[in-house]
Scaffold this motif. Structure first.
Motif, PDB file in Angstrom:
ATOM      1  N   SER A  92     106.655  22.353  36.884  1.00 31.45           N
ATOM      2  CA  SER A  92     107.632  22.041  37.915  1.00 31.45           C
ATOM      3  C   SER A  92     107.458  20.633  38.456  1.00 31.45           C
ATOM      4  CB  SER A  92     107.518  23.033  39.072  1.00 31.45           C
ATOM      5  OG  SER A  92     106.229  22.952  39.653  1.00 31.45           O
ATOM      6  N   SER A  93     106.855  19.736  37.666  1.00 30.30           N
ATOM      7  CA  SER A  93     106.574  18.396  38.172  1.00 30.30           C
ATOM      8  C   SER A  93     107.769  17.449  38.084  1.00 30.30           C
ATOM      9  CB  SER A  93     105.396  17.794  37.399  1.00 30.30           C
ATOM     10  OG  SER A  93     105.733  17.649  36.034  1.00 30.30           O
ATOM     11  N   ARG A 116     103.729  15.253  45.519  1.00 34.46           N
ATOM     12  CA  ARG A 116     102.323  15.674  45.503  1.00 34.46           C
ATOM     13  C   ARG A 116     101.691  14.966  44.315  1.00 34.46           C
ATOM     14  NH1 ARG A 116     105.326  20.283  46.574  1.00 34.46           N
ATOM     15  NH2 ARG A 116     105.317  20.941  44.403  1.00 34.46           N
ATOM     16  N   GLU A 151      99.850  16.934  34.762  1.00 28.29           N
ATOM     17  CA  GLU A 151     100.855  17.997  34.789  1.00 28.29           C
ATOM     18  C   GLU A 151     100.218  19.371  34.966  1.00 28.29           C
ATOM     19  OE1 GLU A 151     103.222  17.463  31.279  1.00 28.29           O
ATOM     20  OE2 GLU A 151     104.647  16.159  32.325  1.00 28.29           O
ATOM     21  N   GLY A 154     100.046  20.196  38.515  1.00 27.43           N
ATOM     22  CA  GLY A 154     101.286  20.258  39.280  1.00 27.43           C
ATOM     23  C   GLY A 154     101.620  18.955  39.965  1.00 27.43           C
ATOM     24  N   ASN A 156     103.461  15.493  40.622  1.00 25.32           N
ATOM     25  CA  ASN A 156     104.793  14.965  40.323  1.00 25.32           C
ATOM     26  C   ASN A 156     104.948  13.486  40.658  1.00 25.32           C
ATOM     27  OD1 ASN A 156     105.008  14.917  43.110  1.00 25.32           O
ATOM     28  ND2 ASN A 156     106.543  16.531  43.241  1.00 25.32           N
ATOM     29  N   TYR A 451      97.694  21.856  44.947  1.00 30.57           N
ATOM     30  CA  TYR A 451      98.869  21.377  44.219  1.00 30.57           C
ATOM     31  C   TYR A 451      99.465  22.467  43.337  1.00 30.57           C
ATOM     32  CZ  TYR A 451      97.993  16.409  45.381  1.00 30.57           C
ATOM     33  OH  TYR A 451      97.836  15.206  46.011  1.00 30.57           O
ATOM     34  N   ARG A 454     101.373  25.037  45.374  1.00 30.83           N
ATOM     35  CA  ARG A 454     102.660  24.515  45.833  1.00 30.83           C
ATOM     36  C   ARG A 454     103.645  24.398  44.666  1.00 30.83           C
ATOM     37  NH1 ARG A 454     104.694  24.767  50.455  1.00 30.83           N
ATOM     38  NH2 ARG A 454     105.685  22.720  50.372  1.00 30.83           N
ATOM     39  N   SER A 455     103.156  24.010  43.496  1.00 27.81           N
ATOM     40  CA  SER A 455     104.033  23.884  42.335  1.00 27.81           C
ATOM     41  C   SER A 455     104.580  25.228  41.902  1.00 27.81           C
ATOM     42  CB  SER A 455     103.283  23.229  41.170  1.00 27.81           C
ATOM     43  OG  SER A 455     102.909  21.911  41.507  1.00 27.81           O
ATOM     44  N   TRP A 456     103.740  26.265  41.967  1.00 26.25           N
ATOM     45  CA  TRP A 456     104.233  27.588  41.605  1.00 26.25           C
ATOM     46  C   TRP A 456     105.299  28.049  42.583  1.00 26.25           C
ATOM     47  CZ3 TRP A 456     104.261  30.583  37.529  1.00 26.25           C
ATOM     48  CH2 TRP A 456     103.350  30.306  36.503  1.00 26.25           C
ATOM     49  N   ASP A 458     107.458  26.185  43.909  1.00 24.18           N
ATOM     50  CA  ASP A 458     108.677  25.466  43.550  1.00 24.18           C
ATOM     51  C   ASP A 458     109.462  26.173  42.456  1.00 24.18           C
ATOM     52  OD1 ASP A 458     107.976  23.579  45.375  1.00 24.18           O
ATOM     53  OD2 ASP A 458     107.263  22.112  43.917  1.00 24.18           O
ATOM     54  N   THR A 459     108.814  27.070  41.704  1.00 22.89           N
ATOM     55  CA  THR A 459     109.501  27.762  40.604  1.00 22.89           C
ATOM     56  C   THR A 459     110.030  29.124  41.022  1.00 22.89           C
ATOM     57  OG1 THR A 459     107.513  28.880  39.773  1.00 22.89           O
ATOM     58  CG2 THR A 459     107.919  26.639  38.995  1.00 22.89           C
TER      59      THR A 459
END
Length: 636
Positions: A92-93, A116, A151, A154, A156, A451, A454-456, A458-459
Motif C-alpha cells: 500500500s505504499s 510514512r 516496501e 510499508g 511510502n 509503519y 498503519r499500511s495494513w 490503508d488496505t
C-alpha cells in the motif's frame, strides 16, 4: 539532520552542535517491543475521542482513527523482538501525486495522504568528500534493493539530502573530483526517479549549501544567494513535471543563533528574532558559520525562502514545497497561522518539523505538541526527521501514535546502518542493520512495526469522503457518504460529537434534513463493512459548516414620479413563512414593501432614498434573520 556522525570510508564525524542539542538520558524502556493491533486501535480511538471532547480537533476535519482490532491478526507479534518482515508486505505504499488543499496533503484522487517514510543520508556529503554518491549504494541496482526493503516496511516516502556544490561541481575545491557536477546530477536524478517510479514520494532536500569562497561541507545557517536559487531553478526544471517529488527548500535554518548567542559578525543584519525571521523569509547579510557550525567574522548573502519559492515557481514547477522554521526546524510560531511570512501563488506549501529527544519541541511528550497541532490546523505538517541516537525506542511509539491522531506525516532519520558507531556516543541514528535487506535496528524495529500496521489499515475499509459540502440555514440538505475497501455493503453510524439541528444520518450513509441555524459543528461518523467473521471499521471526524440565510437583492432599478414601480426582493436560505420588513430608513413616499418581499406603488417624491430591509424566516425556536442596505433613485 540530527548528527554529524556519518558512516563512510570507515570513519565518522562527531556532532559539532554537542550532545545537549539532541540527546537526553532515556526515561525508561520502550512502551512495547512488539505491537498489538487491537490495543493500538483502541489507543487511537481513545486519544482522538478525548481530543475532540476537549476541543483540540475543533478545526481539524480529516483525522483517520481506524480501529481494526483483531482484523489484522496475521500481524500480531510472536513475542519480544518480533520482526514484521516475515509478514506479507502490505502493498500500500503507492501515492498517486501530491498537492495541498487547506491543511491537508491530498493525492491525485483528492484523498488524504499521510507520508510514512525514511531519510537516507550520505548523498549530501559523500560527493564533496570525494568518495561516492550514496554510501555503499552508488549503483542503481543496490538502490533498487533498498526500495524493495523499504516496501516491506510499508514506507511510502524517501527524503534525499542534496548538496548544491556537488550539484554544480564548479568550485575550485572540487577540481578533479569525479563525484560532482554532471555525474552527481545524473546519479541524483536517477535515484529520485527510482523512488517515484515505485509510486513513492521523493523529498528532494537542500541539505548543504555554501556561498562562493566556501565549500558545502556542513550545515549552514540558511541557503545562500550565490548557489541556492540557481539550484532550485534547475531542480524545478528537472522534476517540475512529477508531483510525487516534494521540494524541501532548506534543511534546518538557524539564523536565530546569531543574536541569541551574541555571535553576529560585523555587517550582519540580524539583531533580534524579528530580523532573523525577516532574513529567513526575504534574505539579508548574515554571519557565516563554518562546517562545525561555529560562527566566524565573515558574512554571506542569504537567499530567503521567498527567493527559493520564486525560483521554483518561475520555472513553471507546481510541486509541493516544504519549508522549515528557525532553530533547526524547532521555531514555528511564525508558521502556525493562516498567513505565512512567505507567499506561494499556488498555496502548495507544507511545514516541516524535526523531532529528537531533548529538543525544546521534540520526540519527548513536550507541551509544544499543542502548538504543532495548531500548525496542522492551517497547513500540512511533515516531520521531515525524527529518531534516536542511542539504539533505544523510548518515545517512538508515543510520538508516532500522536502524529497519527492528527494526520501528521513523518520520516525517520535515517536508513543507512552506522557500522562501528557505538550506541552510547550520541550519534548512532540508524533504522537498519542492513540497508539493502532492511533488517531493522532495535530502534528501527519499533518504527517498522508501526509503519506496517498503519499500511495494513490503508488496505482495509476507509471513509473516502474527505469534506462535507457546506449547508445553508433553513434549507434542505442531502449528501451521500462514500467508503472503499473491505466488503460492502457498508453500515454507517454516528460516533460522537454534535450533529447540526435538523440533520440526520441514515445507515446507508446519507446525511439529510432541513438545516435550522447557521454555525459550525464537529462530529464523528463511522462506517462498518460486511466482512465475516470480523468486521472492519473506519471513523472520521468532520467539521460541518452551515452558512446563514442571506439577501441576494443588492441594488434596485430607478423609478419615476407618478409611474408604477414593482420589484421582488430575493434571498437564499431560510424556511417557509419568510417575512420582509423595513428595519431602518424610509421608503420613498408612495411605495410599500409587502411581507412577501414585493416593493411596489407609485412614487411621489424625487431623490435618492436609503433604507435597510430585514428578512425573518419561520425557523423555530430561533428564527434566522438577514439584513441588506438598499437605495433607490426616484427621477422626475
Amino acid at each position: 539532520m540530527p548528527t554529524r556522525g556519518r558512516s563512510g570510508c570507515g570513519s565518522t564525524r562527531p556532532d559539532p552542535r554537542g550532545v545537549s542539542r539532541r540527546t537526553v538520558p532515556t526515561r525508561g524502556a520502550a512502551r512495547r517491543g512488539t505491537f498489538d493491533p487491537g490495543a493500538r486501535g483502541r489507543f487511537w480511538f481513545t486519544r482522538a475521542w478525548g481530543a475532540v471532547m476537549s476541543g483540540q480537533l475543533a478545526k481539524k476535519s480529516l483525522v483517520r482513527i481506524t480501529a481494526i482490532a483483531l482484523a489484522v491478526a496475521t500481524l500480531t507479534a510472536a513475542g519480544p523482538g518480533h520482526d514484521a518482515a516475515a509478514d506479507p508486505a502490505p502493498g500500500s505504499s503507492v501515492v498517486n501525486g501530491l498537492h495541498v488543499s487547506g491543511a491537508y496533503l491530498l493525492d491525485g484522487n483528492s484523498l488524504a495522504v499521510q507520508l510514512r517514510g525514511a531519510d537516507l543520508m550520505s548523498s549530501e556529503y559523500a560527493c564533496s568528500g570525494g568518495w561516492g554518491f550514496v554510501a555503499g549504494l552508488d549503483d542503481a541496482a543496490s538502490r533498487e534493493n533498498v526500495l524493495d526493503a523499504m516496501e516491506t516496511w510499508g514506507i511510502n516516502s524517501v527524503r534525499v539530502p542534496l548538496n548544491s556544490d556537488c550539484w554544480f561541481g564548479t568550485k575550485p575545491q572540487l577540481a578533479g573530483n569525479p563525484w560532482v557536477g554532471a555525474p552527481y546530477r545524473t546519479e541524483m536524478t536517477t535515484w529520485i526517479n527510482q523512488i517515484t517510479s515505485r509510486g513513492m514520494v521523493a523529498i528532494a532536500d537542500l541539505h548543504w549549501a555554501a556561498p562562493d569562497g566556501h565549500l558545502a561541507t556542513g550545515q549552514s545557517s540558511m541557503a545562500d544567494a550565490d548557489t541556492s536559487v540557481q539550484f532550485w531553478s534547475e531542480l524545478a526544471l528537472e522534476f517540475g513535471g512529477d508531483s510525487n517529488v516534494v521540494f524541501d527548500l532548506f534543511n534546518e535554518p538557524y539564523l536565530n543563533r546569531e543574536f541569541e548567542e551574541g555571535a553576529s559578525a560585523p555587517g550582519s543584519d540580524i539583531t533580534d528574532i524579528d530580523s532573523a525571521w525577516d532574513c529567513w523569509a526575504n534574505g539579508c547579510t548574515a554571519t557565516w558559520y563554518d562546517a562545525s557550525q561555529s560562527p566566524t567574522n565573515q558574512t554571506y548573502e542569504v537567499a530567503g525562502m521567498q527567493d527559493l519559492i520564486d525560483a521554483v515557481r518561475n520555472e513553471g514547477a507546481t510541486n509541493v514545497l516544504l519549508i522549515s522554521g528557525l532553530q533547526y526546524s524547532q521555531y514555528f510560531d511564525r508558521l502556525s497561522g493562516s498567513t505565512l511570512p512567505v507567499t506561494d501563488w499556488m498555496d502548495n506549501i507544507a511545514i516541516s518539523f524535526h523531532a529528537y529527544p531533548g529538543n525544546t519541541c521534540g520526540l519527548d511528550d513536550n507541551p509544544c505538541r499543542s502548538d504543532l497541532v495548531n500548525v496542522s490546523t492551517f497547513h500540512p505538517l511533515i516531520v521531515g526527521e525524527y529518531g534516536r541516537s542511542d539504539c533505544k525506542t523510548t518515545g517512538i511509539d508515543n510520538f508516532l501514535d500522536w502524529a497519527d491522531v492528527y494526520g501528521i506525516s513523518y520520516l525517520g532519520w535515517q536508513w543507512l546502518p552506522l557500522d562501528g558507531v557505538p550506541c552510547n556516543n550520541g550519534g548512532k541514528y540508524t533504522l537498519t542493520d542492513d540497508a539493502q535487506t532492511g533488517a531493522p535496528s532495535k530502534t528501527g524495529l519499533a518504527v517498522k512495526n508501526h509503519y506496517l500496521e498503519r499500511s495494513w489499515q490503508d488496505t482495509t475499509t476507509q471513509i473516502t469522503t474527505a469534506f462535507l459540502p457546506t449547508g445553508l440555514a433553513g434549507t434542505k440538505y442531502r449528501t451521500d457518504l462514500t467508503a472503499a475497501g473491505g466488503t460492502p455493503k457498508y453500515k454507517w453510524s454516528f460516533a460522537g460529537g454534535t450533529l447540526p439541528p435538523g440533520l440526520k444520518l441514515q445507515s446507508k450513509g446519507r446525511l439529510s434534513g432541513t438545516l435550522a441555524n447557521p454555525g459550525s459543528w464537529v462530529f464523528y461518523l463511522q462506517v462498518t463493512d460486511n466482512s465475516t467473521p470480523v468486521k472492519f471499521t473506519d471513523t472520521q471526524v468532520f467539521v460541518f459548516d452551515v452558512d446563514p440565510m442571506f439577501i441576494t437583492t443588492t441594488s434596485l432599478f430607478e423609478g419615476y414620479v407618478g409611474q408604477k414601480y414593482t420589484t421582488k426582493l430575493t434571498a437564499q436560505g431560510g424556511k417557509s413563512a419568510r417575512k420582509w420588513t423595513v428595519l431602518t430608513g424610509a421608503l420613498p413616499a408612495g411605495l410599500k414593501l409587502s411581507s412577501s418581499g414585493t416593493l411596489s406603488g407609485r412614487p411621489t417624491t424625487i431623490g435618492v432614498h436609503h433604507f435597510t430591509v430585514r428578512l425573518t424566516d419561520g425557523t423555530k425556536p430561533t428564527a434566522n434573520t438577514a439584513t441588506q442596505d438598499l437605495e433607490i433613485t426616484i427621477n422626475p
